[in-house]
Design an enzyme around this catalytic site. Structure first.
Site, PDB file in Angstrom:
ATOM      1  N   HIS A  15      67.482  38.714  27.071  1.00 31.82           N
ATOM      2  CA  HIS A  15      66.084  38.340  27.275  1.00 31.82           C
ATOM      3  C   HIS A  15      65.468  37.826  25.979  1.00 31.82           C
ATOM      4  CE1 HIS A  15      61.925  38.403  28.278  1.00 31.82           C
ATOM      5  NE2 HIS A  15      61.656  39.609  27.852  1.00 31.82           N
ATOM      6  N   CYS A  39      57.003  40.266  34.065  1.00 25.32           N
ATOM      7  CA  CYS A  39      56.045  41.150  33.391  1.00 25.32           C
ATOM      8  C   CYS A  39      55.996  40.792  31.914  1.00 25.32           C
ATOM      9  CB  CYS A  39      56.458  42.607  33.565  1.00 25.32           C
ATOM     10  SG  CYS A  39      58.117  42.942  32.921  1.00 25.32           S
ATOM     11  N   CYS A  74      56.028  37.570  27.141  1.00 23.78           N
ATOM     12  CA  CYS A  74      57.267  37.265  27.871  1.00 23.78           C
ATOM     13  C   CYS A  74      57.031  36.336  29.045  1.00 23.78           C
ATOM     14  CB  CYS A  74      57.932  38.557  28.340  1.00 23.78           C
ATOM     15  SG  CYS A  74      58.419  39.587  26.948  1.00 23.78           S
TER      16      CYS A  74
END
Lengths: 303, 448
Positions: free
Chosen positions: B399, B434, B106
């Site tokens: 996301h 993160c 990510c």
């Protein structure tokens, strides 16, 4: 290092025996043993022999398959569990002898302790010695230690002690504490989960050669009294060792107690963590019941 | 870098190393869609190309030879080995624009910004485009390992007999497809299950998580309503706003959702679909350049990428939570730049889960964590919530893994520029993302 008994003879085998043949012989020996026991003529002491095979070498493709299955890096160092796979059939052959006092068929693997004293490499020629010792009473039968030692040249690099239980067999031998109190297991915070597919036993059988029917199919396991196939104990212990990873170092002691078989397919919730000042502890348990499948430690070898 | 680095003002870190400034000049993304939604049949390449073409149109880059384009995707098919180059070739950029693919879970999108701005600072590039894309709707599905081995052996077989022998090894169960794994390979736990452990460890409540989610939706909706994204987003496939945005959500609605993670722990499960990010499709791009290139192309510098720091934690053995790496990386990054949390007008913490934001803040506010884990004399510091994720974040926007870094950098760079124009000074932003594998990536931006 030598077996406990003073008077022993060494039986040199030409090669590591195949486990399929050993199990077949063991089944026959177990049957004869049952008959002998009824006649009061069964052996009640361990045969004073050491089995030996020299120059054992690992096969690279089998090593790769083992490493992939257990989650070990594909290094040229043999995982401690792979050395067990290579060497332990020598001990199993000893257990299949007609003068071995416990029946091979149905033996329960209670615990296992491996000292990896130095790295073992793919090209090393391994000299294997195996014997039985410590025949003693257990609260539900009789237990025995199978000791396997592996040397490269003169150095003892790997030493395994596998403790087995023959349930319901009473030989009138003295026991260690017959009812060692187990600490009540309290599930810790998990660090992971193993989802074990139905073919886990078959896949470990393929890399270990241990095709005991209790691990292979639900049907063959049922025939031997299990509701479904069960995972090899050493598969679960080796998964835990792989989860410790490189932090185990070059020389370590890997100990495991098997509390309960893992039925396949199944899910084992695990914690593998540096929880002890000495090193890693690991546990695998059933998240629903909170009951442990296995517990153990991986700590530096003290020399 | 020397420990004596002076307290940072515009480009101080760059000045200390003798490097020049690397600027964020703009950004463009497509609205983010929910999995199986508007982009269900769009590929990663389709979406990345659309985002690039929107950027080209917005900044007049038709036929322009950009120094380098870097982008990536987390869920990527092996045939997309040159995903970014193929997207460039399909875009209106000059076909002589070089490109490379990058992947850091990510953190992919943010890492493309960092590595390209480093090249600009070194003088290797004058201009660059960073980006990222992900599709969970069009995720690659692989054949089983056994079938793959048989097919490979089959392709190597020379005689009919060898071919038959190989084909005979195929078993019905080998034909089951292998979907991409979302579990951490070394632990077998999903990201949500990992974060549930961290949530429980830090005692984060359901209510606190729902508040973060609600604020994210409210702030993103307000930004859309105010037209903030009008020059940052180009509509695609009929979508004009982020499809996950629920402007009308409320604490009551969020409270009704059933917990989705941490169901087997001995503490109450608090993480729901409402305070966790949904699976999302989308793509984002960021235009980067030197002062000279910006001037030559009549582009307004928005922000300077000052410095960055990556981190990683040992989540495998439960030492730290899977998503806690930024809690360690940010203190290192700020120490190197002589800054504290109070020196930032904006703090962007990617909302993988509402509780990721809250556990990170809790760690920084903890005296014990500061002393024992960060080696400080006390707590690292407290983030003023009014400065946190001011235009909403991933809980509301969604996301699409590799696209999130570009969304954050473009959004906060525009905000930094707006703030400086309105109030003067040199406002700063801290960005923290993160990532799977216990990774974290953090960066400092300041108004240009």
């Amino acid at each position: 290092m030598a077996p406990a008994d003073a008077v022993t003879s060494t039986v040199v085998l030409p090669d590591v025996p195949g486990l399929a043949g050993v199990y077949a012989r063991g089944a026959g020996a177990s049957g004869r043993l049952a008959v002998a026991r009824r006649l009061g003529r069964a052996p009640s002491a361990l045969p004073p022999v050491v089995y030996a095979v020299d120059g054992v070498r690992a096969d690279a493709s089998r090593l790769t398959e083992y490493q992939h299955l257990l989650g070990e890096p594909a290094s040229d160092r043999l995982p401690a569990g792979f050395v067990h796979v290579l060497a332990f059939p020598v001990a199993t052959a000893l257990m299949a002898r007609t003068d071995f006092p416990l029946p091979l068929a149905g033996l329960v693997h209670l615990s296992n302790r491996v000292e990896q004293r130095a790295p073992v490499l793919l090209h090393d020629a391994l000299d294997v010695r195996a014997w039985a010792e410590g025949l003693r009473a257990h609260r539900s039968g009789t237990q025995v230690d199978l000791v396997t030692e592996v040397r490269v040249g003169p150095s003892l690099v790997w030493r395994g002690v596998s403790t087995y239980l023959a349930r319901g067999v009473r030989l009138g031998v003295d026991g260690a504490a017959p009812d060692e109190d187990r600490d009540e297991f309290v599930p810790p915070t998990p660090t992971g989960r193993w989802r074990l597919a139905a073919d886990t036993g078959r896949r470990y059988a393929a890399v270990s050669g241990d095709r005991n029917p209790i691990h292979l199919t639900a049907l063959s396991a049922k025939a031997l009294g299990f509701p479904r196939a069960i995972a090899h104990g050493m598969y679960t212990a080796a998964r835990a060792l792989a989860d410790v990873g490189a932090a185990r170092g070059d020389a370590f002691v890997w100990s495991v107690d098997f509390a309960k078989p893992v039925l396949l397919p199944g899910t084992v919730t695990v914690r593998v963590a540096h929880d002890d000042a000495d090193g890693f502890t690991f546990a695998g348990w059933d998240a629903r019941s909170g009951k442990p499948y296995l517990t153990g430690t991986v700590v530096p070898y003290g020399g | 870098m020397a420990a004596s680095t002076p307290k940072s003002h515009t480009g101080a870190a760059a000045a200390a190393t003798g490097a020049r400034r690397a600027l964020v000049l703009g950004g463009n993304r497509i609205p983010f869609a929910r999995a199986g939604g508007a982009y269900a049949h769009a590929s990663n390449q389709d979406m990345l190309t659309a985002a690039l073409d929107g950027l080209v149109a917005r900044y007049g880059l038709q036929g322009e030879r950009i120094g380098e384009v870097a982008a990536g995707a987390v869920l990527k098919h092996s045939r997309d080995f040159n995903l970014t180059r193929e997207s460039v070739l399909g875009s209106a950029l000059s076909p002589e624009t070089p490109a490379y693919d990058l992947q850091q879970a990510c953190a992919t999108g943010l890492e493309t910004v960092i590595s390209l701005t480093n090249k600009i600072r070194l003088g290797q590039l004058e201009s660059a485009i960073a980006g990222g894309v992900d599709s969970t709707s069009d995720a690659p599905i692989a054949v089983s390992d056994r079938l793959r081995r048989v097919l490979l052996d089959l392709s190597h077989a020379k005689t009919t007999g060898q071919k038959l022998a190989a084909a005979a090894r195929i078993r019905p169960k080998d034909l089951a497809p292998a979907a991409p794994r979302t579990d951490e390979p070394r632990t077998g736990l999903s990201m949500g299950e990992h974060q549930a452990l961290t949530t429980a460890q830090w005692g984060i409540t359901r209510e606190a998580q729902d508040e973060v989610a609600l604020l994210s939706h409210q702030r993103l909706a307000a930004a859309w309503d105010a037209g903030f994204f009008d020059d940052l987003v180009t509509p695609f496939r009929g979508l004009v706003r982020d499809a996950n945005l629920r402007a009308d959500t409320s604490m009551e609605k969020l409270a009704k959702l059933k917990p989705a993670f941490g169901l087997s722990l001995d503490t109450p499960a608090t993480m729901t679909a409402g305070n966790s990010t949904p699976l999302t499709d989308g793509a984002s791009t960021v235009l980067l350049g030197s002062d000279e290139w910006a001037a030559a192309h009549d582009l307004t510098p928005l922000a300077v990428v000052v410095d960055a720091e990556a981190g990683a934690v040992d989540f495998v053995h439960g030492v730290d939570g899977l998503l806690m790496a930024p809690a360690f990386a940010v203190p290192r990054l700020l120490a190197r730049n002589g800054l504290t949390l109070d020196d930032f007008e904006y703090v962007e913490i990617h909302e993988a889960f509402a509780s990721t934001v809250l556990t990170t803040l809790a760690a920084w506010e903890s005296e014990e964590f500061g002393r024992e884990r960060l080696g400080l004399s006390g707590a690292f510091g407290k983030v003023d919530r009014a400065r946190l994720n001011v235009h909403g974040s991933s809980l509301a926007a969604g996301h699409p893994f590799a696209a999130t870094g570009g969304r954050i950098v473009a959004t906060i760079s525009k905000e930094l520029h707006r703030r400086k124009a309105a109030e003067g000074g040199t406002p700063r932003a801290l960005v923290s993302v993160c990532a799977a594998g216990g990774l974290g990536l953090t960066a400092i931006l300041e108004a240009a």
